[in-house]
Design a protein around this motif. Structure first.
Motif, PDB file in Angstrom:
ATOM      1  N   LEU A   1       0.796  -1.163   0.130  1.00 26.69           N
ATOM      2  CA  LEU A   1       0.090  -0.239  -0.107  1.00 26.69           C
ATOM      3  C   LEU A   1       0.909   1.018  -0.063  1.00 26.69           C
ATOM      4  CD1 LEU A   1      -2.978   0.857   0.170  1.00 26.69           C
ATOM      5  CD2 LEU A   1      -2.558   1.111   2.754  1.00 26.69           C
ATOM      6  N   PHE A   2       2.073   1.135   0.434  1.00 23.89           N
ATOM      7  CA  PHE A   2       2.916   2.281   0.643  1.00 23.89           C
ATOM      8  C   PHE A   2       3.833   2.472  -0.568  1.00 23.89           C
ATOM      9  CE2 PHE A   2       1.584   0.969   4.938  1.00 23.89           C
ATOM     10  CZ  PHE A   2       1.546   2.113   5.622  1.00 23.89           C
ATOM     11  N   ARG A   3       4.463   1.234  -0.968  1.00 24.97           N
ATOM     12  CA  ARG A   3       5.256   1.483  -2.151  1.00 24.97           C
ATOM     13  C   ARG A   3       4.822   0.279  -3.200  1.00 24.97           C
ATOM     14  NH1 ARG A   3       8.888   2.837   1.928  1.00 24.97           N
ATOM     15  NH2 ARG A   3      10.137   4.704   1.412  1.00 24.97           N
ATOM     16  N   ASP A   4       4.878   0.752  -4.605  1.00 29.18           N
ATOM     17  CA  ASP A   4       4.688  -0.450  -5.468  1.00 29.18           C
ATOM     18  C   ASP A   4       5.960  -1.385  -5.669  1.00 29.18           C
ATOM     19  OD1 ASP A   4       6.245   0.989  -7.214  1.00 29.18           O
ATOM     20  OD2 ASP A   4       4.535   1.648  -8.673  1.00 29.18           O
ATOM     21  N   ALA A   5       5.899  -2.290  -6.496  1.00 30.58           N
ATOM     22  CA  ALA A   5       7.020  -3.319  -6.731  1.00 30.58           C
ATOM     23  C   ALA A   5       8.260  -2.462  -7.190  1.00 30.58           C
ATOM     24  CB  ALA A   5       6.616  -4.139  -7.698  1.00 30.58           C
ATOM     25  N   GLN A   6       8.030  -1.153  -7.838  1.00 30.72           N
ATOM     26  CA  GLN A   6       9.109  -0.378  -7.982  1.00 30.72           C
ATOM     27  C   GLN A   6       9.660   0.537  -7.099  1.00 30.72           C
ATOM     28  OE1 GLN A   6       6.459  -0.972 -10.606  1.00 30.72           O
ATOM     29  NE2 GLN A   6       7.952  -2.823 -11.196  1.00 30.72           N
ATOM     30  N   GLY A   7       9.160   0.495  -5.948  1.00 28.66           N
ATOM     31  CA  GLY A   7       9.459   1.384  -4.909  1.00 28.66           C
ATOM     32  C   GLY A   7       8.733   2.822  -4.793  1.00 28.66           C
ATOM     33  N   LYS A   8       7.868   2.919  -5.916  1.00 31.37           N
ATOM     34  CA  LYS A   8       7.128   4.179  -6.090  1.00 31.37           C
ATOM     35  C   LYS A   8       6.152   4.434  -5.107  1.00 31.37           C
ATOM     36  CE  LYS A   8       4.532   6.746  -9.245  1.00 31.37           C
ATOM     37  NZ  LYS A   8       3.076   6.119  -9.640  1.00 31.37           N
ATOM     38  N   ASP A   9       6.205   5.581  -4.271  1.00 30.76           N
ATOM     39  CA  ASP A   9       5.143   5.888  -3.293  1.00 30.76           C
ATOM     40  C   ASP A   9       3.848   6.089  -4.138  1.00 30.76           C
ATOM     41  OD1 ASP A   9       3.718   7.203  -1.231  1.00 30.76           O
ATOM     42  OD2 ASP A   9       4.890   8.866  -1.241  1.00 30.76           O
ATOM     43  N   ARG A  10       2.990   5.008  -3.689  1.00 28.61           N
ATOM     44  CA  ARG A  10       1.522   5.074  -4.270  1.00 28.61           C
ATOM     45  C   ARG A  10       0.646   6.282  -3.868  1.00 28.61           C
ATOM     46  NH1 ARG A  10      -0.875  -0.976  -3.890  1.00 28.61           N
ATOM     47  NH2 ARG A  10      -2.581  -0.242  -5.399  1.00 28.61           N
ATOM     48  N   PHE A  11       0.626   6.452  -2.468  1.00 31.59           N
ATOM     49  CA  PHE A  11      -0.354   7.402  -2.083  1.00 31.59           C
ATOM     50  C   PHE A  11      -0.021   8.363  -1.296  1.00 31.59           C
ATOM     51  CE2 PHE A  11      -2.555   3.196  -2.807  1.00 31.59           C
ATOM     52  CZ  PHE A  11      -3.574   3.655  -3.911  1.00 31.59           C
ATOM     53  N   GLY A  12       1.303   8.897  -1.428  1.00 34.59           N
ATOM     54  CA  GLY A  12       1.884   9.793  -0.662  1.00 34.59           C
ATOM     55  C   GLY A  12       2.170   9.551   0.802  1.00 34.59           C
ATOM     56  N   ILE A  13       2.311   8.398   1.110  1.00 35.08           N
ATOM     57  CA  ILE A  13       2.404   7.574   2.455  1.00 35.08           C
ATOM     58  C   ILE A  13       3.645   6.863   2.915  1.00 35.08           C
ATOM     59  CG2 ILE A  13       0.012   7.725   3.189  1.00 35.08           C
ATOM     60  CD1 ILE A  13      -0.065   4.873   2.389  1.00 35.08           C
ATOM     61  N   ALA A  14       4.391   6.886   1.784  1.00 35.25           N
ATOM     62  CA  ALA A  14       5.764   6.063   1.830  1.00 35.25           C
ATOM     63  C   ALA A  14       6.535   6.575   3.029  1.00 35.25           C
ATOM     64  CB  ALA A  14       6.580   5.986   0.311  1.00 35.25           C
ATOM     65  N   ASP A  15       6.817   7.639   3.187  1.00 35.55           N
ATOM     66  CA  ASP A  15       7.729   8.160   4.318  1.00 35.55           C
ATOM     67  C   ASP A  15       7.081   7.638   5.600  1.00 35.55           C
ATOM     68  OD1 ASP A  15       5.463   9.881   4.290  1.00 35.55           O
ATOM     69  OD2 ASP A  15       6.553  11.661   4.580  1.00 35.55           O
ATOM     70  N   ARG A  16       5.971   7.245   5.723  1.00 36.37           N
ATOM     71  CA  ARG A  16       5.353   6.808   7.013  1.00 36.37           C
ATOM     72  C   ARG A  16       5.382   5.098   7.054  1.00 36.37           C
ATOM     73  NH1 ARG A  16       0.400  11.006   8.680  1.00 36.37           N
ATOM     74  NH2 ARG A  16       1.582  12.687   8.615  1.00 36.37           N
ATOM     75  N   GLN A  17       5.856   4.761   6.050  1.00 35.51           N
ATOM     76  CA  GLN A  17       5.801   3.186   6.292  1.00 35.51           C
ATOM     77  C   GLN A  17       6.425   2.547   7.220  1.00 35.51           C
ATOM     78  OE1 GLN A  17       6.810   1.330   2.648  1.00 35.51           O
ATOM     79  NE2 GLN A  17       6.836  -1.060   3.449  1.00 35.51           N
ATOM     80  N   PRO A  18       6.026   1.918   8.252  1.00 39.65           N
ATOM     81  CA  PRO A  18       6.801   1.391   9.406  1.00 39.65           C
ATOM     82  C   PRO A  18       7.946   0.799   8.969  1.00 39.65           C
ATOM     83  CG  PRO A  18       4.406   0.968   9.520  1.00 39.65           C
ATOM     84  CD  PRO A  18       4.625   1.356   8.378  1.00 39.65           C
TER      85      PRO A  18
END
Lengths: 437, 437
Positions: free
Chosen positions: A152-169
């Motif tokens: 939900l945080f990052r797709d398979a390419q590591g892309k931030d999907r919904f602007g929440i990647a920096d909050r991924q535990p």
């Protein structure tokens, strides 16, 4: 719609042709009478006095609050039946994702109290707001527990999907490959998950179906799993159930009453991961679909089975002696100095004392999904465990067990996922709100 | 085995190293203590006093007799959960087939009374006589109902397999192809079937598993189906449950209390088929796996749904008026002389008055078997119906419904079978005894 006859002092807004779902079911037949009367020229009215048979066929009336500090369905005494679903998010819109979580939270708050999924008004000429198969059934202790997968945080390419990647535990990573894993990718992972537990399976299935329906256009089911019997107790008031190996399972499980242990091992603390402070009061959920080779197991002697488990079958007592709830004595030896509890037994390898004190709150279920082409039942244990830190509480133990546990000869892990389970929603709020605000 | 300590006045035959399965479970830990003591040098004895937690996690203590004029599980008040299995016979030996039916009957007589599958003695160094996952669970109203498929009598080439072809009932033929059938052959047909119904799914699954285990080398599971919620009442004491369309199902079902109707429509009479007199007191079982396109159904308006069914959703009353149990009035018309109950509605096409008085005893279950690749639930109704004459009571009605019933747009039949269900076994006898003697 001129022939409508409101009953019981209820107002039916005929010109809008709309009536609330809840009222429609609450009235003795009015909702139906409205529709039928249109055709029937008054004939339908007789139905307005129809009395419902009193007793529901199954289930219980217990309810658990949805809005709470922690999500329900974790330390809640494990209900007997499960329907679990993992979803893929199909939208790229953050707003639509948030709208889904809001709608799911509202629906969960209704259904867990024994009400239809959606309380808003509906038209008789529109699809019903609830699919109806749980009408007349009590709440049956339904809990709905929501989680977020790493994807939900990052797709398979590591892309931030919904602007929440920096909050991924930092604890929320795809589980590693364990030796002897044989994972089916379509039964693994997922962006979102919902665990529905209830005393009545129809209530659990109804909940997943309606949440799936609400998600239409935003998320769709990736995989799902029914569990017919709980294999863990999460409360000291519960008896220990048996898994499909015929043994009592989860005797040493964390119990809700041990609040200090639960705080230590289950709930994420405020200092655990400052970048993911939204997880405070939440937990991490490990799911593993564990197929059991039950036909092979059933041909093993009872003695061998007990040595593999490390407990006796009739009572679940450790082979070092005592009763079910006696602590296993791993140093006790018998003849020829052989340990009473074998070095490669399941109870030894899974025990906190051999895992640096790591413990889990297990909440698994027995499953049977038909049979394979050789006539063997496709059956086993759908393992669910809540932990504060998967990296120390689950991964090292599973790595060790998959290498050393004799039981691995009789099981195969066919599905795997890890989810971050946020804290409970506040009244008026929604699950995961702190992640998106 | 010198350290065994018989308790409670029970005799343990140490030199034989064998103890009865039932006694082993009945004694407070003795069975396990025997095993552990061998290693433990006395340590295990402490466990002999282990007390079981009192309350079972689920289920009920009701039991139904196995030995009876008719098999149980037909007019028995429909239990809440189902595990159904069809078997292929793998032996060519008539004697082995008879031995299987004898062993199944003995195991069924035990399990339906809440006891382990096999009561004979077992050694601690042999596989256990019962797989154990139902230990401690009550009987939970378990019934086990056995049937014979047409393929048991003759193989695909018409060859007599077990010397019983001349006794094949003339009603026992593979069901014909119905329009819009989309049958999966591996979910259809079978030489033998077992219907396990119980209030606790773990008890039903345990029964099928142990019967499958007993069949090892003689028969193997061809297909199996779990049902999580009953969709029919077979007793007037039961409330009408809902199917996954959200509607009450089986309101007009035959009920056990209507003994005259049951005699007319369910039980095979002595004159029905003189060449198959062994079926007297038996019945024929139609099974159909009916997938529901629930996502499509859920997008249909409530009005349209009710017109398709011919009943209202809240109460299940016919659209011609009255209450759930009012007889539908198929001649009643509303505006523009339109019939209140549509000509192509399910209730009209299924009703005895439009089927030359044909009625069935339905005993179906809701199922959910995961989801398909598009995220849609693989769900529906596992239809079970007992009839005296499939050729008049099921086939014409289904032929008509599959052509005319509007509901067919929302369902797809994916599995199909017909079985001859012999009468009950006499104490000391076995199911199907009159067919083989």
């Amino acid at each position: 719609m001129s022939e409508e006859q409101p009953t019981d002092g209820e107002q039916v807004s005929a010109d809008r042709g709309r009536l609330s779902r809840r009222r429609m079911l609450g009235l003795t037949g009015t909702g139906a009478a409205v529709g039928a009367a249109t055709f029937a020229g008054g004939l339908g009215i007789g139905r307005a006095t129809a009395a419902e048979p009193a007793a529901p066929p199954t289930g219980t009336s217990r309810t658990y609050p949805f809005y709470d500090a922690h999500q329900a369905g974790i330390v809640t005494p494990a209900q007997d039946r499960l329907h679990f679903a993992a979803f893929d998010v199909t939208t790229t819109s953050r707003e639509e994702l948030v709208t889904l979580l809001q709608a799911w939270s509202l629906a969960a708050a209704e259904m867990t109290q024994g009400r239809p999924a959606q309380a808003e008004e509906t038209s008789y000429d529109s699809p019903a707001a609830d699919t109806g198969e749980a009408d007349g059934l009590p709440a049956s202790g339904l809990t709905l527990t929501f989680g977020f997968g790493p994807s939900l945080f990052r797709d398979a390419q590591g892309k931030d999907r919904f602007g929440i990647a920096d909050r991924q535990p930092k604890e929320l990573k795809r589980l590693p490959h364990f030796p002897s894993d044989n994972l089916n990718p379509v039964r693994s992972d997922g962006d979102l998950c919902v665990q529905a537990c209830a005393d009545d399976p129809q209530v659990a299935v109804h909940a997943i179906r309606n949440l799936s329906r609400i998600a239409f256009g935003t998320a769709e089911i990736r995989w799902s799993q029914l569990g017919f019997g709980r294999t863990s107790s999460t409360s000291k008031a519960q008896t220990t159930p048996r898994n499909l190996f015929g043994f009592k399972d989860g005797t040493a499980n964390l119990k809700a009453e041990d609040t200090k242990d639960v705080d230590t091992h289950v709930w994420v603390g405020g200092q655990d991961d400052p970048a993911a402070a939204w997880m405070t009061g939440g937990s991490f959920l490990v799911t593993r679909r564990i197929n059991m080779h039950i036909e092979t197991w059933d041909r093993t002697s009872l003695r061998e089975q007990e040595n593999i488990i490390g407990r006796d079958r009739p009572h679940g007592a450790p082979l070092s002696g005592g009763t079910e709830f006696s602590e296993p004595n791993f140093t006790a030896t018998g003849r020829a100095k052989e340990p009473l509890i074998a070095m490669d037994s399941h109870v030894r390898l899974a025990h906190p004392t051999t895992n640096k004190g790591a413990a889990m709150l297990r909440r698994g279920y027995n499953f049977t999904d038909g049979n394979d082409a050789l006539g063997r039942l496709d059956a086993g244990l759908f393992f669910l465990a809540y932990v504060r830190r998967p990296s120390t509480q689950y991964i090292p133990m599973q790595m060790r067990m998959s290498r050393e546990d004799t039981m691995m000869e009789y099981v195969q892990h066919t599905g795997s996922a890890l989810f971050a389970v946020p804290p409970g929603a506040k009244q008026g709020g929604y699950i995961g709100q702190n992640l998106f605000t």
